[in-house]
Design a protein around this motif. Structure first.
Motif, PDB file in Angstrom:
ATOM      1  N   GLY A  41       0.870  -1.484   0.083  1.00 56.69           N
ATOM      2  CA  GLY A  41       0.097  -0.051   0.036  1.00 56.69           C
ATOM      3  C   GLY A  41       0.981   1.160  -0.078  1.00 56.69           C
ATOM      4  O   GLY A  41       0.415   2.343  -0.387  1.00 56.69           O
ATOM      5  N   TYR A  42       2.178   1.345   0.236  1.00 55.79           N
ATOM      6  CA  TYR A  42       2.995   2.314   0.410  1.00 55.79           C
ATOM      7  C   TYR A  42       3.728   2.482  -0.805  1.00 55.79           C
ATOM      8  O   TYR A  42       4.347   1.284  -1.240  1.00 55.79           O
ATOM      9  CB  TYR A  42       3.917   2.511   1.531  1.00 55.79           C
ATOM     10  N   GLU A  43       3.925   3.492  -1.521  1.00 55.65           N
ATOM     11  CA  GLU A  43       4.832   3.650  -2.711  1.00 55.65           C
ATOM     12  C   GLU A  43       5.800   4.498  -2.469  1.00 55.65           C
ATOM     13  O   GLU A  43       5.580   5.766  -2.672  1.00 55.65           O
ATOM     14  CB  GLU A  43       3.790   3.968  -4.094  1.00 55.65           C
ATOM     15  N   PRO A  44       7.032   4.495  -2.129  1.00 50.31           N
ATOM     16  CA  PRO A  44       8.023   5.304  -1.972  1.00 50.31           C
ATOM     17  C   PRO A  44       8.619   5.934  -3.531  1.00 50.31           C
ATOM     18  O   PRO A  44       8.410   5.380  -4.371  1.00 50.31           O
ATOM     19  CB  PRO A  44       9.294   4.464  -1.326  1.00 50.31           C
ATOM     20  N   GLN A  45       9.061   7.042  -3.292  1.00 52.91           N
ATOM     21  CA  GLN A  45       9.436   7.792  -4.496  1.00 52.91           C
ATOM     22  C   GLN A  45      11.022   8.129  -4.415  1.00 52.91           C
ATOM     23  O   GLN A  45      11.614   7.947  -3.188  1.00 52.91           O
ATOM     24  CB  GLN A  45       8.759   9.209  -4.647  1.00 52.91           C
ATOM     25  N   GLN A  46      11.586   8.327  -5.606  1.00 48.80           N
ATOM     26  CA  GLN A  46      13.006   8.639  -5.471  1.00 48.80           C
ATOM     27  C   GLN A  46      13.196  10.074  -5.268  1.00 48.80           C
ATOM     28  O   GLN A  46      12.328  10.820  -5.976  1.00 48.80           O
ATOM     29  CB  GLN A  46      13.617   8.079  -6.982  1.00 48.80           C
ATOM     30  N   PHE A  47      13.869  10.478  -4.362  1.00 43.58           N
ATOM     31  CA  PHE A  47      14.152  11.812  -4.019  1.00 43.58           C
ATOM     32  C   PHE A  47      14.857  12.602  -5.152  1.00 43.58           C
ATOM     33  O   PHE A  47      15.869  11.862  -5.866  1.00 43.58           O
ATOM     34  CB  PHE A  47      15.141  11.719  -2.672  1.00 43.58           C
ATOM     35  N   GLY A  48      14.513  13.883  -5.200  1.00 45.26           N
ATOM     36  CA  GLY A  48      15.220  14.934  -6.211  1.00 45.26           C
ATOM     37  C   GLY A  48      16.694  14.878  -5.869  1.00 45.26           C
ATOM     38  O   GLY A  48      16.917  14.749  -4.470  1.00 45.26           O
ATOM     39  N   ALA A  49      17.326  15.748  -6.726  1.00 44.32           N
ATOM     40  CA  ALA A  49      18.761  15.975  -6.343  1.00 44.32           C
ATOM     41  C   ALA A  49      18.907  17.143  -5.012  1.00 44.32           C
ATOM     42  O   ALA A  49      19.726  16.636  -4.264  1.00 44.32           O
ATOM     43  CB  ALA A  49      19.362  16.680  -7.659  1.00 44.32           C
ATOM     44  N   GLU A  50      17.979  17.822  -4.924  1.00 46.62           N
ATOM     45  CA  GLU A  50      18.271  19.031  -3.741  1.00 46.62           C
ATOM     46  C   GLU A  50      17.797  18.372  -2.541  1.00 46.62           C
ATOM     47  O   GLU A  50      18.564  18.674  -1.653  1.00 46.62           O
ATOM     48  CB  GLU A  50      17.175  20.020  -4.139  1.00 46.62           C
ATOM     49  N   LEU A  51      16.857  17.592  -2.476  1.00 53.90           N
ATOM     50  CA  LEU A  51      16.525  16.754  -1.279  1.00 53.90           C
ATOM     51  C   LEU A  51      17.438  15.683  -0.909  1.00 53.90           C
ATOM     52  O   LEU A  51      17.847  15.723   0.407  1.00 53.90           O
ATOM     53  CB  LEU A  51      15.024  16.018  -1.335  1.00 53.90           C
ATOM     54  N   LEU A  52      18.204  15.259  -1.758  1.00 51.67           N
ATOM     55  CA  LEU A  52      19.224  14.316  -1.546  1.00 51.67           C
ATOM     56  C   LEU A  52      20.277  15.079  -0.840  1.00 51.67           C
ATOM     57  O   LEU A  52      21.098  14.577  -0.088  1.00 51.67           O
ATOM     58  CB  LEU A  52      19.643  13.414  -2.654  1.00 51.67           C
ATOM     59  N   GLU A  53      20.968  16.057  -1.452  1.00 53.88           N
ATOM     60  CA  GLU A  53      21.743  16.998  -0.699  1.00 53.88           C
ATOM     61  C   GLU A  53      21.552  17.340   0.682  1.00 53.88           C
ATOM     62  O   GLU A  53      22.447  17.253   1.466  1.00 53.88           O
ATOM     63  CB  GLU A  53      22.218  18.145  -1.725  1.00 53.88           C
TER      64      GLU A  53
END
Length: 264
Positions: free
Chosen positions: A246-258
């Motif tokens: 039921g949960y769908e994780p998303q790939q983080f963007g570059a700014e959030l990863l930094e």
């Protein structure tokens, strides 16, 4: 021509990286070769103006032609490095878009399947996937929880649909982990997939620190809370298992990863 263009497009980051490395070496070599020529021109200029010390402007006027090749190579090297960064951002954006499209298609497919075949069919499919994963693992899931071993009666066998693995824990621990993930999401604004697995007491996955949930994206989707589906089912040999989905994780963007890397 189309195949050639596609091949060049795929290989462009590698090509730019090699050109950048060659450019760094070439700039240094050309600079060393230009220095003796520049020294000769400086000496000639001193003899011409009859002085022992030249002004900065006179030095530039006397030697700038010697350094044209290293300056051009250096500028090209900088352009290659900038190009690598631009291509990397484009590739990340393309991967994120592709993942979002696949995720949306998967959600639509499950919703349509439930409408056509009913919720019972969806439950059976999830149970079959969990069973196939157990068979592929050599049946180790049967050894994790044995009904004859009543020393840990509160422990149950769980199967995580996203990472496709079994683990043994209590239902209270599952609910607690899902609560704390939602709590951290509301307080911090994001939480990683490996953070959720850490709350569950299991090992993280390879890309678990680069995936998770971003509060801003959840709000844009019209949601404010992560809904987990903890579905109890019965596998072969009457083995009970709770399938977590039921949960769908998303790939983080570059700014959030930094930002995440900076905090770590």
């Amino acid at each position: 021509m189309n195949k050639l263009q596609l091949g060049l497009r795929k290989a462009s980051p590698t090509i730019l990286t090699c050109l950048g490395a060659i450019g760094v070496v070439g700039t240094a070599v050309l600079s060393v070769q230009a220095t003796p020529k520049a020294m000769v021109l400086i000496k000639a200029k001193k003899d011409e103006v009859k002085t022992d010390k030249l002004t900065p402007q006179e030095l530039i006027e006397a030697t700038w032609k010697c350094y044209i090749p290293p300056v051009l190579v250096g500028a090209s090297t900088i352009a290659c490095i900038i190009g690598i960064g631009v291509l990397d951002k484009r590739n990340q954006a393309a991967l994120s878009s592709a993942y979002a499209m696949v995720n949306e298609s998967y959600k639509q497919y499950r919703q349509a399947a439930k409408k056509v075949y009913g919720a019972d069919a969806d439950d059976k499919i999830c149970a079959e996937m969990a069973k196939d994963a157990m068979v592929a693992d050599g049946g180790w899931g049967y050894q994790i929880y044995n009904m004859d071993m009543d020393t840990e009666s509160e422990r149950i066998l769980c199967y995580d649909m996203f990472s496709k693995r079994y683990f043994n824990t209590t239902m209270a621990a599952v609910i607690n982990a899902q609560y704390h993930i939602n709590r951290n999401l509301q307080l911090r604004g994001y939480c990683t997939l490996n953070e959720y697995y850490e709350f569950l007491g299991i090992n993280g996955i390879e890309l678990g620190n680069e995936m998770g949930w971003n509060l801003q994206e959840i709000y844009e989707g019209g949601e404010m809370w992560l809904d987990f589906d903890n579905r109890k089912t019965v596998l072969e040999d009457n083995l009970e298992c709770v399938i977590i989905s039921g949960y769908e994780p998303q790939q983080f963007g570059a700014e959030l990863l930094e930002e995440i890397v900076g905090e770590d």
